[in-house]
Motif scaffolding. Structure first.
Motif, PDB file in Angstrom:
ATOM      1  N   LYS A 136       0.800  -1.220   0.000  1.00  0.00           N
ATOM      2  CA  LYS A 136       0.000   0.000   0.000  1.00  0.00           C
ATOM      3  C   LYS A 136       0.835   1.272   0.000  1.00  0.00           C
ATOM      4  O   LYS A 136       0.355   2.318  -0.400  1.00  0.00           O
ATOM      5  N   ILE A 137       2.073   1.181   0.477  1.00  0.00           N
ATOM      6  CA  ILE A 137       2.899   2.390   0.535  1.00  0.00           C
ATOM      7  C   ILE A 137       3.980   2.423  -0.535  1.00  0.00           C
ATOM      8  O   ILE A 137       4.566   3.472  -0.776  1.00  0.00           O
ATOM      9  N   MET A 138       4.234   1.272  -1.184  1.00  0.00           N
ATOM     10  CA  MET A 138       5.247   1.196  -2.230  1.00  0.00           C
ATOM     11  C   MET A 138       4.708   0.373  -3.390  1.00  0.00           C
ATOM     12  O   MET A 138       3.930  -0.545  -3.182  1.00  0.00           O
ATOM     13  N   LYS A 139       5.169   0.702  -4.550  1.00  0.00           N
ATOM     14  CA  LYS A 139       4.802  -0.111  -5.712  1.00  0.00           C
ATOM     15  C   LYS A 139       5.836  -1.223  -5.826  1.00  0.00           C
ATOM     16  O   LYS A 139       6.949  -1.001  -6.291  1.00  0.00           O
ATOM     17  N   LEU A 140       5.455  -2.408  -5.340  1.00  0.00           N
ATOM     18  CA  LEU A 140       6.338  -3.565  -5.359  1.00  0.00           C
ATOM     19  C   LEU A 140       5.704  -4.673  -6.185  1.00  0.00           C
ATOM     20  O   LEU A 140       4.485  -4.848  -6.158  1.00  0.00           O
ATOM     21  N   SER A 141       6.522  -5.413  -6.874  1.00  0.00           N
ATOM     22  CA  SER A 141       6.012  -6.530  -7.667  1.00  0.00           C
ATOM     23  C   SER A 141       5.553  -7.652  -6.748  1.00  0.00           C
ATOM     24  O   SER A 141       6.004  -7.780  -5.604  1.00  0.00           O
ATOM     25  N   GLU A 142       4.670  -8.470  -7.272  1.00  0.00           N
ATOM     26  CA  GLU A 142       4.211  -9.638  -6.524  1.00  0.00           C
ATOM     27  C   GLU A 142       5.391 -10.560  -6.210  1.00  0.00           C
ATOM     28  O   GLU A 142       5.455 -11.155  -5.136  1.00  0.00           O
ATOM     29  N   ALA A 143       6.330 -10.650  -7.134  1.00  0.00           N
ATOM     30  CA  ALA A 143       7.508 -11.494  -6.929  1.00  0.00           C
ATOM     31  C   ALA A 143       8.339 -11.000  -5.751  1.00  0.00           C
ATOM     32  O   ALA A 143       8.814 -11.798  -4.932  1.00  0.00           O
ATOM     33  N   LEU A 144       8.517  -9.689  -5.639  1.00  0.00           N
ATOM     34  CA  LEU A 144       9.304  -9.133  -4.535  1.00  0.00           C
ATOM     35  C   LEU A 144       8.579  -9.310  -3.203  1.00  0.00           C
ATOM     36  O   LEU A 144       9.207  -9.657  -2.197  1.00  0.00           O
ATOM     37  N   ILE A 145       7.287  -9.104  -3.188  1.00  0.00           N
ATOM     38  CA  ILE A 145       6.510  -9.315  -1.961  1.00  0.00           C
ATOM     39  C   ILE A 145       6.591 -10.777  -1.536  1.00  0.00           C
ATOM     40  O   ILE A 145       6.737 -11.086  -0.359  1.00  0.00           O
ATOM     41  N   SER A 146       6.536 -11.690  -2.491  1.00  0.00           N
ATOM     42  CA  SER A 146       6.696 -13.118  -2.175  1.00  0.00           C
ATOM     43  C   SER A 146       8.081 -13.396  -1.619  1.00  0.00           C
ATOM     44  O   SER A 146       8.239 -14.181  -0.679  1.00  0.00           O
ATOM     45  N   GLY A 147       9.083 -12.761  -2.184  1.00  0.00           N
ATOM     46  CA  GLY A 147      10.445 -12.934  -1.690  1.00  0.00           C
ATOM     47  C   GLY A 147      10.586 -12.471  -0.259  1.00  0.00           C
ATOM     48  O   GLY A 147      11.224 -13.141   0.568  1.00  0.00           O
ATOM     49  N   ILE A 148       9.970 -11.349   0.040  1.00  0.00           N
ATOM     50  CA  ILE A 148      10.044 -10.809   1.402  1.00  0.00           C
ATOM     51  C   ILE A 148       9.247 -11.678   2.368  1.00  0.00           C
ATOM     52  O   ILE A 148       9.746 -12.053   3.432  1.00  0.00           O
ATOM     53  N   SER A 149       8.011 -12.018   1.998  1.00  0.00           N
ATOM     54  CA  SER A 149       7.165 -12.772   2.931  1.00  0.00           C
ATOM     55  C   SER A 149       7.600 -14.229   3.061  1.00  0.00           C
ATOM     56  O   SER A 149       7.865 -14.700   4.162  1.00  0.00           O
ATOM     57  N   MET A 150       7.694 -14.935   1.945  1.00  0.00           N
ATOM     58  CA  MET A 150       8.061 -16.350   2.022  1.00  0.00           C
ATOM     59  C   MET A 150       9.548 -16.546   2.271  1.00  0.00           C
ATOM     60  O   MET A 150       9.939 -17.417   3.044  1.00  0.00           O
ATOM     61  N   GLY A 151      10.361 -15.741   1.607  1.00  0.00           N
ATOM     62  CA  GLY A 151      11.801 -15.904   1.727  1.00  0.00           C
ATOM     63  C   GLY A 151      12.352 -15.360   3.025  1.00  0.00           C
ATOM     64  O   GLY A 151      12.845 -16.114   3.862  1.00  0.00           O
ATOM     65  N   LEU A 152      12.258 -14.044   3.204  1.00  0.00           N
ATOM     66  CA  LEU A 152      12.852 -13.395   4.373  1.00  0.00           C
ATOM     67  C   LEU A 152      12.209 -13.858   5.674  1.00  0.00           C
ATOM     68  O   LEU A 152      12.884 -14.355   6.569  1.00  0.00           O
TER      69      LEU A 152
END
Length: 129
Positions: A55-71
């Motif tokens: 909601k505060i940044m334009k992030l790709s679905e791939a990057l959000i997945s990397g942060i949530s699932m990965g990190l």
């Protein structure tokens, strides 16, 4: 798109695993406490970041997945939690085992709720400006 998501999950998972390893290392013999703190913190951060970042940044679905699932997935320790729980119960440390399970599960739920609430508060304050 799928390959990018896999790469992000791998990179962020590596970082999350390193962070978990560091916190476990500095905890020394207190690995039960470290596991609880890591999992509760991970619950909070997952709810906060997945609720607020898109909601505060334009992030790709791939990057959000990397942060949530990965990190966060690499940082949290469900397998350690499960192993420690079973080990405590098998070793007849029933009270400590039940306490460990309850604190981990309830703490995770409470802190996920707090992370979600904080994210919503930050977003609503940003929208009112």
């Amino acid at each position: 798109m799928i390959m990018r998501k896999i790469i992000y999950i791998f990179i962020f998972g590596f970082i999350g695993g390193i962070l978990r390893g560091y916190f476990t290392f500095i905890a020394g013999n207190n690995h039960f406490i470290a596991t609880i703190i890591i999992n509760i913190l991970g619950s909070f951060l997952l709810a906060l970041m997945t609720g607020i970042l898109p909601k505060i940044m334009k992030l790709s679905e791939a990057l959000i997945s990397g942060i949530s699932m990965g990190l966060i997935g690499g940082f949290t320790t469900f397998s350690t939690f499960s192993f420690d729980s079973i080990t405590l119960l098998i070793n007849h440390e029933i009270g400590l085992g039940v306490l460990y399970i309850l604190v981990s599960l309830l703490g995770g739920l409470i802190f996920a709720s707090l992370g979600n609430s904080l994210g919503n508060l930050i977003i609503s304050r940003g929208e009112s400006k």
